[in-house]
Design a protein around this motif. Sequence first.
Motif, mmCIF file in Angstrom:
data_model
loop_
_atom_site.group_PDB
_atom_site.id
_atom_site.type_symbol
_atom_site.label_atom_id
_atom_site.label_comp_id
_atom_site.label_asym_id
_atom_site.label_seq_id
_atom_site.Cartn_x
_atom_site.Cartn_y
_atom_site.Cartn_z
ATOM 1 N N CYS A 232 0.831 -1.215 0.000
ATOM 2 C CA CYS A 232 0.000 0.000 0.000
ATOM 3 C C CYS A 232 0.859 1.256 0.000
ATOM 4 O O CYS A 232 0.565 2.228 -0.705
ATOM 5 C CB CYS A 232 -0.931 -0.003 1.218
ATOM 6 N N VAL A 233 1.926 1.235 0.788
ATOM 7 C CA VAL A 233 2.849 2.377 0.817
ATOM 8 C C VAL A 233 3.487 2.560 -0.556
ATOM 9 O O VAL A 233 3.616 3.684 -1.057
ATOM 10 C CB VAL A 233 3.927 2.187 1.897
ATOM 11 N N ALA A 234 3.884 1.452 -1.181
ATOM 12 C CA ALA A 234 4.535 1.531 -2.500
ATOM 13 C C ALA A 234 3.583 2.092 -3.553
ATOM 14 O O ALA A 234 3.970 2.935 -4.373
ATOM 15 C CB ALA A 234 5.030 0.153 -2.909
ATOM 16 N N ILE A 235 2.331 1.645 -3.539
ATOM 17 C CA ILE A 235 1.349 2.160 -4.507
ATOM 18 C C ILE A 235 1.128 3.655 -4.289
ATOM 19 O O ILE A 235 1.068 4.444 -5.242
ATOM 20 C CB ILE A 235 0.023 1.391 -4.387
ATOM 21 N N THR A 236 1.027 4.048 -3.028
ATOM 22 C CA THR A 236 0.842 5.469 -2.709
ATOM 23 C C THR A 236 2.028 6.292 -3.177
ATOM 24 O O THR A 236 1.874 7.370 -3.779
ATOM 25 C CB THR A 236 0.649 5.647 -1.186
ATOM 26 N N LEU A 237 3.225 5.776 -2.926
ATOM 27 C CA LEU A 237 4.445 6.494 -3.319
ATOM 28 C C LEU A 237 4.545 6.621 -4.838
ATOM 29 O O LEU A 237 4.860 7.701 -5.366
ATOM 30 C CB LEU A 237 5.665 5.758 -2.759
ATOM 31 N N PHE A 238 4.263 5.543 -5.551
ATOM 32 C CA PHE A 238 4.339 5.587 -7.016
ATOM 33 C C PHE A 238 3.286 6.523 -7.589
ATOM 34 O O PHE A 238 3.536 7.214 -8.583
ATOM 35 C CB PHE A 238 4.190 4.178 -7.596
ATOM 36 N N TYR A 239 2.121 6.527 -6.980
ATOM 37 C CA TYR A 239 1.078 7.426 -7.459
ATOM 38 C C TYR A 239 1.477 8.885 -7.213
ATOM 39 O O TYR A 239 1.212 9.768 -8.045
ATOM 40 C CB TYR A 239 -0.239 7.108 -6.768
ATOM 41 N N ALA A 240 2.150 9.122 -6.084
ATOM 42 C CA ALA A 240 2.621 10.477 -5.786
ATOM 43 C C ALA A 240 3.679 10.911 -6.803
ATOM 44 O O ALA A 240 3.659 12.051 -7.300
ATOM 45 C CB ALA A 240 3.182 10.531 -4.358
ATOM 46 N N ILE A 241 4.606 9.998 -7.113
ATOM 47 C CA ILE A 241 5.639 10.303 -8.104
ATOM 48 C C ILE A 241 4.998 10.553 -9.472
ATOM 49 O O ILE A 241 5.361 11.499 -10.183
ATOM 50 C CB ILE A 241 6.666 9.155 -8.192
ATOM 51 N N VAL B 74 0.979 2.935 -11.987
ATOM 52 C CA VAL B 74 0.749 2.736 -10.548
ATOM 53 C C VAL B 74 0.734 1.260 -10.182
ATOM 54 O O VAL B 74 0.791 0.912 -8.996
ATOM 55 C CB VAL B 74 -0.562 3.399 -10.077
ATOM 56 N N ALA B 75 0.653 0.377 -11.185
ATOM 57 C CA ALA B 75 0.679 -1.065 -10.915
ATOM 58 C C ALA B 75 2.097 -1.602 -10.789
ATOM 59 O O ALA B 75 2.284 -2.782 -10.484
ATOM 60 C CB ALA B 75 -0.059 -1.827 -12.012
#
Length: 696
Positions: free
Chosen positions: A196-205, A349-350
Amino acid sequence: MQLLNRYQISIFIIIAYLFALLCRMEWVLWAGGYSDFIWNNQLMISTNDGYAYAEGARDMIAGFHQPNDLSYYGTPLSTLTFLLCKVLPFSLETIMIYLSIFLASLIVVPIILIGKEFGHVKEFFVASLLASIANSYYNRTMAGYYDTDMLVIVLPLFAIWGIIRLHFKGDLISFLIISLSMLAYNWWYPSSYTLCVAITLFYAIYTVVLERRNLKNYQAILFMILAITAAPYAVRLGLIIALFGLIYFRANLLSVRVMIGLFVSVLALFVIFGGLNPIWFQAKFYLFRSLGDSSSVSFYFYNVNQTIMESGRIDLDLFTQRISGHWSVFIAGVIGYVLLCFKFRIFLVAIPMIGLGFLALKGGLRFTIYAVPIVAMGFGYLLYYLLKRAKIAKINLIAFIITVVALIPSIVHIYYYKPSSVLFKTEVNVLDKLGKIAKRDDYTLAWWDYGYAIRYYSDTKTLIDGGKHLGRENYAVSYALTMPPLNSANMARLEVEYTEKGYTQNFGGKNLEQILKDYNYIELGEFLSDIKKETFSPPLKSRDIYYFLPDRMMGIFPVVAKFSRLDLLNGKEWAEPFFVIATNFAQTQNGIALDNGIIISNDATHIELGGQKFRVNSYIETKYDENMKLNKTIHNIDNLADIYLIYMVDYGRFVIMDREMFNSSYVQLFVLENYADTPFEPVILEPAAKVYKLKR
């Protein structure tokens, strides 16, 4: 772009769901033909960890559980099962078998919904078929696989669908889809935190690089952070609803300054509740492997992660098969995913799911499950992309044929992949008898593989299980099973009493350190020497201790021994124990040739291995009579030799071992039933499993 109405999309979802469901029924049809897998008129589950949730559900149905019994009372899967037992006319055992079939098949829903947002429903329908039965996903979500894996991919896919939906529609409902999916995912499977943290971080980037002016993306990130912070679930849900209400009713108040303030507040909440701690723990366990479990300041224990197949490294061929059934489907899927990302950059984001799947090459095959749906989507997209570029007539017919061909490896895998139930009926019968003899506060000592099942069927406490099996916890149990009965009895009593004492005195599970302190030992070696003596005084007995010794543990006995065969002061392992089992053998001119290359001389006085001959100390035959009493025929050959040869007639099995393994409690009590003049008395003696009670 395919413009399909809701009715057509629903048809695609129903077809894909029924396909996934029916494929999972194959194991039920097969296993139902074996009475060994059936208990209480229902098939038994095929995953060890499932019994943890089964125990929790059972205790919730009963309305209570014993203090410090490690019950999974109130955990998500146990709670869901408990609720289903209350509203459905099915037994707990029936729900345990079939629940994964219905929940895991839901994977097709978010996949097809993502395809709807992209305008490629047919392509993603193909993907849903592939993903729903891909090897690794099927293995961990099949009938009888009663575990949290049944939703571990479904929930993050709903979150990704919400992100993609927000990208195309920009509606406020997408905020709730994203955040509530993540919140549910974190509740259902706490280890999902890292993903979940990784998905959030990638979406932020992605937002900062490609859509930095899109306010709704920043708002979505706020929802995502709220969903994954470690605040209580009720608090997170309340904050999500409050933020949604603010955006829905007072969007005009969300100035840049207010948004910055919200981000600072939410990130502060994330950090205050230890947001980075779970990520570091997962990285340490799966990536930074080490022999020593040095969570104890004083000693180095064996790391259990080195003995778990699912966390072992895998080769490329197995890796591709686990994700897509066949390497060609995998390669096409990866190419298709890259093309999808070029056409729809939001699908970047995937990447965390793909990345977590590729982590299997280092962290173990259990991670391949995460890449399954993403690679499948890539395959479906590439299939139609190539057919359209080639301007082939009857695209749907050709696509159907290719899809069937692509599905064949996974379908073949389903046909041949036939795991048995965790325990056989004969073993469960032993545990059921034990449950009627022992008290709920008593302990049953066994290897961690059997911990959850013991608690479910006998309702006694255990020292280790599938969740509590770090090296320091396994050490004492390994010692008790692999050392002679006197040493074993002293260690078992110490570990049980200090485990109970630890619940009130809270010395952090460091039982060995506390034992040395209380017994005034300065050196570990002196303690290990003294517990071998009759003069050693273990703690006063507060409850009974039973040993559960199943026949099937013999296959993993050398692994069990590893956890106590090392120098705790530096973590260095001792020499491997010599313990060999052979069930396939043939008479030859030179003797009995075993399938592992060992030859037993015709007079059983020596064995030949690797061109060398080794004298046999004793040759023993064991056989049950008509009253199921074990008889032993012992031939003493050479008292100075270190090799022991046992032929277990009823099992059709030769066991060859060194002196140390021969003297172990497991061999002496299970194989030979040599309990006279030991601190043990027999309680249940059956060929499948034996139970002994510690007399002191």
